[in-house]
Design a protein around this motif. Structure first.
Motif, PDB file in Angstrom:
ATOM      1  N   GLY A 392       7.891 -22.162 -22.759  1.00 50.09           N
ATOM      2  CA  GLY A 392       8.697 -23.296 -22.346  1.00 50.09           C
ATOM      3  C   GLY A 392      10.169 -23.131 -22.645  1.00 50.09           C
ATOM      4  N   GLY A 393      10.587 -21.958 -23.126  1.00 51.03           N
ATOM      5  CA  GLY A 393      11.992 -21.725 -23.437  1.00 51.03           C
ATOM      6  C   GLY A 393      12.472 -22.445 -24.672  1.00 51.03           C
ATOM      7  N   ARG A 394      11.545 -22.840 -25.560  1.00 49.53           N
ATOM      8  CA  ARG A 394      11.924 -23.595 -26.762  1.00 49.53           C
ATOM      9  C   ARG A 394      11.500 -22.855 -28.032  1.00 49.53           C
ATOM     10  NH1 ARG A 394      13.476 -28.954 -25.857  1.00 49.53           N
ATOM     11  NH2 ARG A 394      13.089 -29.730 -23.758  1.00 49.53           N
ATOM     12  N   ILE A 395      12.144 -23.220 -29.132  1.00 46.02           N
ATOM     13  CA  ILE A 395      11.814 -22.677 -30.453  1.00 46.02           C
ATOM     14  C   ILE A 395      10.705 -23.563 -31.016  1.00 46.02           C
ATOM     15  CG2 ILE A 395      12.727 -22.105 -32.740  1.00 46.02           C
ATOM     16  CD1 ILE A 395      15.553 -22.198 -31.291  1.00 46.02           C
ATOM     17  N   ASN A 396       9.473 -23.222 -30.738  1.00 46.17           N
ATOM     18  CA  ASN A 396       8.362 -24.137 -31.008  1.00 46.17           C
ATOM     19  C   ASN A 396       7.179 -23.457 -31.694  1.00 46.17           C
ATOM     20  OD1 ASN A 396       7.516 -22.634 -28.827  1.00 46.17           O
ATOM     21  ND2 ASN A 396       7.478 -24.355 -27.379  1.00 46.17           N
TER      22      ASN A 396
END
Length: 517
Positions: A392-396
């Protein structure tokens, strides 16, 4: 293909052209910028490509670096036979743990494969691409390969069809590939010099005969280059994979890069050799090493001057399912799939993907905003930053739960994805494993910082001792906006005298990492 010329005539033409190093007839994907470099590649966006090309790549996770954060692919293992032997390959069956090309847990019939595709697409609406990549060569198994495509096109017409081949049989099947609307073909080309090829390929099987040595490599190379030209003449997007083998073809791949660009390749993917002894390959058993992280990046950077590079490849299994970097194939075994009652809902899939595109546009807007905030800063400094993400293109992703880190190169011009590093899971059943953390530190040793949604106290201390700054202040934020904000702050700390930038060392690429359960 030119009027009146047969395949043998075209082969002779290609051999002459290669020897004479004729000027290129193509510019990569067909759009050019700078000194002839194609302004396309895995990092390209809608404004960089012709509309018809953008439609083909915008949700293909292997052809678009941006898309790989959001869209999934799957491979079906319907092609067991192979017509060449590579010194870096050992096909393994019924193998659930090993993560590399040529490995599968079960082989499928075309009918089983088609039902599995429908099952996966129904459960994973962001799955947009079906690829056939083995475990042998799809075009050494043409009946099974094209029957699979036929069934999938009838049952799930919105899914892109893709195949990967060594290219030996490719010229004989280009028309059929075009007839089945296969818009993406990946072609493995490791050499254009038969003397180098003889060190990579012990034999090929062609024309009902086994060929060996230099003659085998010459014939393979000619067929590969001919097939590439025939595909690009028909408007089929071609990605070329090359395996970097230090001391054998590493410097030669620059010549390969020029050769495939001149014949219209859309993208070049230079991958590290996987050669651990336990894999049982010739190279693994004779001690041939793979490249280090910086050796691989230096070669990719050198070739990027001629053509855009794919840097987000995961060297997937022949039965991989899910986002790049994950494998959900265990959820869709043949036994489970055959027992499912399926109702393919194309409309729901389209609605889901429309929502993905809205999120993707928000990610792009955040990236542009962060780049604008760096305007006015002048610095030659570039940093590598490791990021733990689930997609998702996130730091997760929690630091201890990461089975890979995505690597970004950050400077005043923006953030660029440059690769990934597989690692052992640090957290095992709630406890940290010191050996796993040590291997992680080796894998990201060239990075200035590591970003994760959360990092525990003990690994934070060990990261700092290794000269890697642990960062969990940007949890669940967009990756590119966050690393650019960090870079801006990093420059500020240097200007204020709060830190002194120190060059980093090299890093170790993990050989054939095991997939996280």
């Amino acid at each position: 293909m030119q009027e009146g010329l047969g395949i043998n005539d075209r082969l002779r033409q290609i051999e002459v052209a290669s020897a004479a190093q004729l000027a290129p007839d193509h510019n990569g994907c067909g759009s050019s910028g700078g000194s002839g470099k194609s302004s396309c590649g895995s990092g390209a966006g809608a404004g960089d490509l012709a509309p018809e090309i953008w439609e083909k790549v915008k949700n293909h996770p292997c052809y678009s670096e941006e898309a790989h954060h959001h869209y999934a692919r799957m491979h079906v293992a319907v092609a067991p036979a192979c017509n060449i032997q590579c010194n870096y390959c050992n096909r393994k069956y019924d193998c659930a743990n090993e993560s590399r090309p040529g490995v599968v847990s079960e082989k499928l019939t075309p009918e089983q494969a088609a039902k599995k595709v429908v099952a996966v697409a129904s459960a994973i609406p962001q799955m947009t691409v079906l690829g056939i990549a083995g475990p042998g060569d799809p075009l050494a198994n043409p009946e099974k390969t094209f029957r699979t495509f036929e069934l999938i096109a009838a049952q799930a017409p919105d899914i892109k069809l893709c195949l990967s081949t060594n290219g030996l049989a490719l010229p004989d099947h280009v028309d059929t590939i075009a007839d089945f609307n296969v818009d993406h073909v990946t072609l493995t080309i490791n050499m254009v010099d038969p003397d180098i090829g003889a060190a990579i390929y012990p034999w090929i099987y062609f024309g009902n005969k086994r060929h060996r040595g230099r003659e085998a490599a010459r014939l393979l190379s000619e067929r590969q280059l001919l097939g590439l030209e025939m595909l690009t003449e028909r408007g089929i997007l071609c990605k070329v994979n090359s395996v970097m083998i230090p001391g054998i073809n590493d410097q030669h791949l620059i010549e390969v890069n020029r050769a495939v660009k001149s014949r219209g390749a859309f993208l070049h993917n230079i991958m590290p050799l996987i050669s651990a002894p336990e894999h049982g390959t010739v190279f693994g058993l004779n001690g041939q090493r793979g490249p280090s992280a910086q050796e691989l990046k230096a070669l990719q950077d050198a070739c990027a001057g001629e053509m855009n590079m794919m840097r987000h490849c995961r060297q997937c299994r022949a039965d991989a399912v899910g986002l790049l970097g994950e494998d959900r194939s265990a959820e869709f075994t043949t036994e489970k799939v055959m027992a499912m009652e399926l109702d393919y809902d194309g409309a729901s899939r389209q609605a889901y993907q429309a929502e993905v595109e809205r999120k993707r546009e928000a990610q792009g807007a955040a990236r542009r905003e962060a780049i604008a905030e760096l305007a006015g800063h002048h610095s030659e400094l570039q940093l590598l930053i490791a990021v733990a993400t689930k997609g998702g293109g996130r730091i997760n992703e929690h630091f201890g739960h990461a089975s890979e880190f995505q690597i970004y190169e950050v400077g005043v011009a923006g953030a660029k994805f440059v690769g990934h590093r597989r690692v052992d899971l640090y957290c095992q059943g709630g406890f940290g494993e010191d050996d796993a953390l040590a291997s992680t530190l080796r894998a990201i040793n060239d990075c200035t910082a590591v970003f994760a949604s959360k990092i525990g106290g003990c690994p934070k201390d060990m990261l700092r001792e290794a000269g890697i700054e642990p960062v969990d202040a940007y949890a669940h934020e967009y990756i590119e906006r966050s690393v650019l904000a960090y870079f801006k702050d990093y420059l500020g700390r240097i200007e204020r005298g709060e830190l002194v930038h120190r060059p980093k060392g090299d890093a170790t690429l993990r050989q054939g990492a095991f997939i996280a359960a």
